[in-house]
Design an enzyme around this catalytic site. Structure first.
Site, mmCIF file in Angstrom:
data_model
loop_
_atom_site.group_PDB
_atom_site.id
_atom_site.type_symbol
_atom_site.label_atom_id
_atom_site.label_comp_id
_atom_site.label_asym_id
_atom_site.label_seq_id
_atom_site.Cartn_x
_atom_site.Cartn_y
_atom_site.Cartn_z
ATOM 1 N N HIS A 185 33.594 -7.944 42.206
ATOM 2 C CA HIS A 185 33.753 -9.136 43.061
ATOM 3 C C HIS A 185 32.839 -9.002 44.278
ATOM 4 O O HIS A 185 32.512 -7.880 44.700
ATOM 5 C CB HIS A 185 35.223 -9.232 43.489
ATOM 6 C CG HIS A 185 35.556 -10.423 44.303
ATOM 7 N ND1 HIS A 185 35.396 -10.459 45.668
ATOM 8 C CD2 HIS A 185 36.047 -11.639 43.949
ATOM 9 C CE1 HIS A 185 35.781 -11.641 46.124
ATOM 10 N NE2 HIS A 185 36.163 -12.379 45.106
ATOM 11 N N PRO A 186 32.412 -10.101 44.900
ATOM 12 C CA PRO A 186 31.443 -10.015 46.006
ATOM 13 C C PRO A 186 31.812 -9.087 47.157
ATOM 14 O O PRO A 186 30.914 -8.525 47.788
ATOM 15 C CB PRO A 186 31.332 -11.467 46.475
ATOM 16 C CG PRO A 186 31.544 -12.258 45.238
ATOM 17 C CD PRO A 186 32.603 -11.508 44.477
ATOM 18 N N VAL A 187 33.101 -8.911 47.459
ATOM 19 C CA VAL A 187 33.429 -8.033 48.582
ATOM 20 C C VAL A 187 33.552 -6.570 48.177
ATOM 21 O O VAL A 187 33.798 -5.719 49.032
ATOM 22 C CB VAL A 187 34.726 -8.468 49.313
ATOM 23 C CG1 VAL A 187 34.575 -9.845 49.908
ATOM 24 C CG2 VAL A 187 35.932 -8.403 48.379
ATOM 25 N N LYS A 188 33.399 -6.262 46.891
ATOM 26 C CA LYS A 188 33.545 -4.882 46.440
ATOM 27 C C LYS A 188 32.271 -4.080 46.719
ATOM 28 O O LYS A 188 31.319 -4.571 47.330
ATOM 29 C CB LYS A 188 33.888 -4.849 44.954
ATOM 30 C CG LYS A 188 35.218 -5.511 44.601
ATOM 31 C CD LYS A 188 36.385 -4.876 45.331
ATOM 32 C CE LYS A 188 37.739 -5.197 44.711
ATOM 33 N NZ LYS A 188 38.069 -6.625 44.661
ATOM 34 N N ILE A 189 32.243 -2.824 46.269
ATOM 35 C CA ILE A 189 31.157 -1.899 46.625
ATOM 36 C C ILE A 189 29.813 -2.405 46.116
ATOM 37 O O ILE A 189 28.817 -2.398 46.832
ATOM 38 C CB ILE A 189 31.441 -0.494 46.060
ATOM 39 C CG1 ILE A 189 32.855 -0.030 46.430
ATOM 40 C CG2 ILE A 189 30.396 0.498 46.570
ATOM 41 C CD1 ILE A 189 33.131 0.067 47.906
#
Length: 386
Positions: A185-189
């Site tokens: 997902h976009p906020v992941k690493i």
């Protein structure tokens, strides 16, 4: 505005995506395999199956391990709802294990106590899903030892944790679990916009995961139950889903993987600076187990409410009012209305509930500047009345 997390998209990422868009394969092409192989090379697992979300990966992981009606899955209440919902998708039941007060991950001690009671009652879980909250791995060696004693399978929900390590090995190696799941997902690493992956060292599970990802259909003669009618032939040998990742997403993932180590290293720098600059405030800062190297997906503070004159909500709202877009990870699943209908209630898992009453996720992302971090700290001090 400073968000709690955000993606970093470079020109190299854009070029990789454009190259695929100009190719003949937008989906089910070579970029998928390339992405899977890049994650395998980093983690040291034998197989990887890319899918369209970590939720899909959790679902097919449960199915691949045979979870179904009459079975039980246990996980932590301190996670996103997908870690538990995956069991319900399979017709199974869910229960929870309270968290460790230091790591905020699923407690091996609480797990053991619950297993002892469950064995006596004849209701042991088929699968346990430890969640590596904020990127710090659970005590997987202890959980794995319990799995050997009580006969359950393990799915590591490592949605927060690609790039981290446990006892010197990359998270995803599968040493202490049957399947590991990552989120992109976009906020992941790293990100593929949306996407996930299931890793395993089992040839049999890898075949099952691959079938479930794509309608249960195969063109492999070795997996078919009858002879082929011709070169066009395929068979549906299982009830699968359309959980495929596109080559566009995979190309972005391949490009992002080249920066995985630098992203995690930068997150460690930001975390260390927070640790230093927040040390004198009325906060409980995230403790790191010496066996772990966190991916630092999130930096969570806990308010020492007995030392400040403001409520949890007042501090949260004061931060957001100054465009520090904090968040809260997570509302305990068992307190959600959908789960309350199953009989869960407040008070069932007190450590997770206490965590929820104090926790705030403050901004943490690899492109965060020191000036942005200083702004977060200044507004936080003001919000605390420090």
């Amino acid at each position: 505005m400073i968000r709690y997390g955000q993606q970093d998209i470079t020109q190299a990422d854009i070029d990789a995506v454009i190259a695929v868009m100009k190719s003949v394969n937008l989906t089910q092409g070579p970029a998928i395999t390339q992405f899977e192989q890049s994650v395998i090379a980093h983690c040291g697992a034998k197989h990887a199956v890319a899918v369209n979300s970590a939720t899909s990966a959790l679902h097919i992981a449960c199915l691949a391990l045979g979870l179904g009606p009459g079975d039980l899955l246990w996980t932590t209440p301190n996670t996103f709802v997908a870690s538990a919902n995956c069991a319900l998708y399979c017709g199974a039941q869910v229960d929870f294990v309270d968290i460790d007060p230091q790591t905020w991950n699923l407690s091996p001690q609480a797990l053991e106590a619950k297993l002892i009671a469950a064995e006596k009652a004849g209701c042991l879980p088929k699968i346990v899903v430890p969640v590596h909250l904020t990127g710090q791995p659970c005590d997987m060696k202890a959980i794995h030892a319990l799995s050997q004693r009580y006969g359950f399978k393990i799915i590591e929900d490592a949605s927060h944790a690609i790039g981290g390590r446990y006892k010197g090995e990359s998270i995803g190696s599968g040493r202490y679990s049957d399947i590991t799941v990552f989120s992109f997902h976009p906020v992941k690493i790293i990100t593929t916009a949306e996407g996930g992956m299931a890793l395993t060292n089992s040839d049999e599970l890898a075949i099952r995961l691959g079938l479930l990802r794509s309608h249960g259909i195969t063109r492999d003669p070795d997996l078919m139950t009858q002879s082929m009618d011709g070169p066009w032939y395929y068979q549906q040998v299982a009830l699968g889903f359309n959980y495929r990742m596109t080559d566009i997403q995979a190309a972005l993932g391949v490009s992002q993987m080249t920066r995985l180590n630098s992203y995690v290293a930068r997150r460690h720098e930001i975390a260390q600076r927070y640790n230093q600059l927040l040390a004198d405030l009325p906060l409980t800062l995230p403790w790191q187990h010496p066996d772990s190297y966190s991916a630092w997906h999130l930096y969570v503070i806990r308010l020492q409410l007995d030392k400040i004159q403001r409520t949890h909500r007042q501090v949260f709202e004061a931060l957001r009012a100054k465009d520090i877009m904090v968040n809260l990870h997570y509302i305990p699943i068992h307190t959600q209305p959908y789960y309350a209908k199953m009989g869960f209630k407040s008070g069932d898992f007190p450590e997770a509930e206490k965590y929820y009453s104090e926790a705030i996720s403050i901004p943490m992302f690899p492109t965060m500047t020191e000036a942005q971090q200083d702004e977060v700290i200044a507004v936080l001090k003001e919000a605390l009345g420090a």
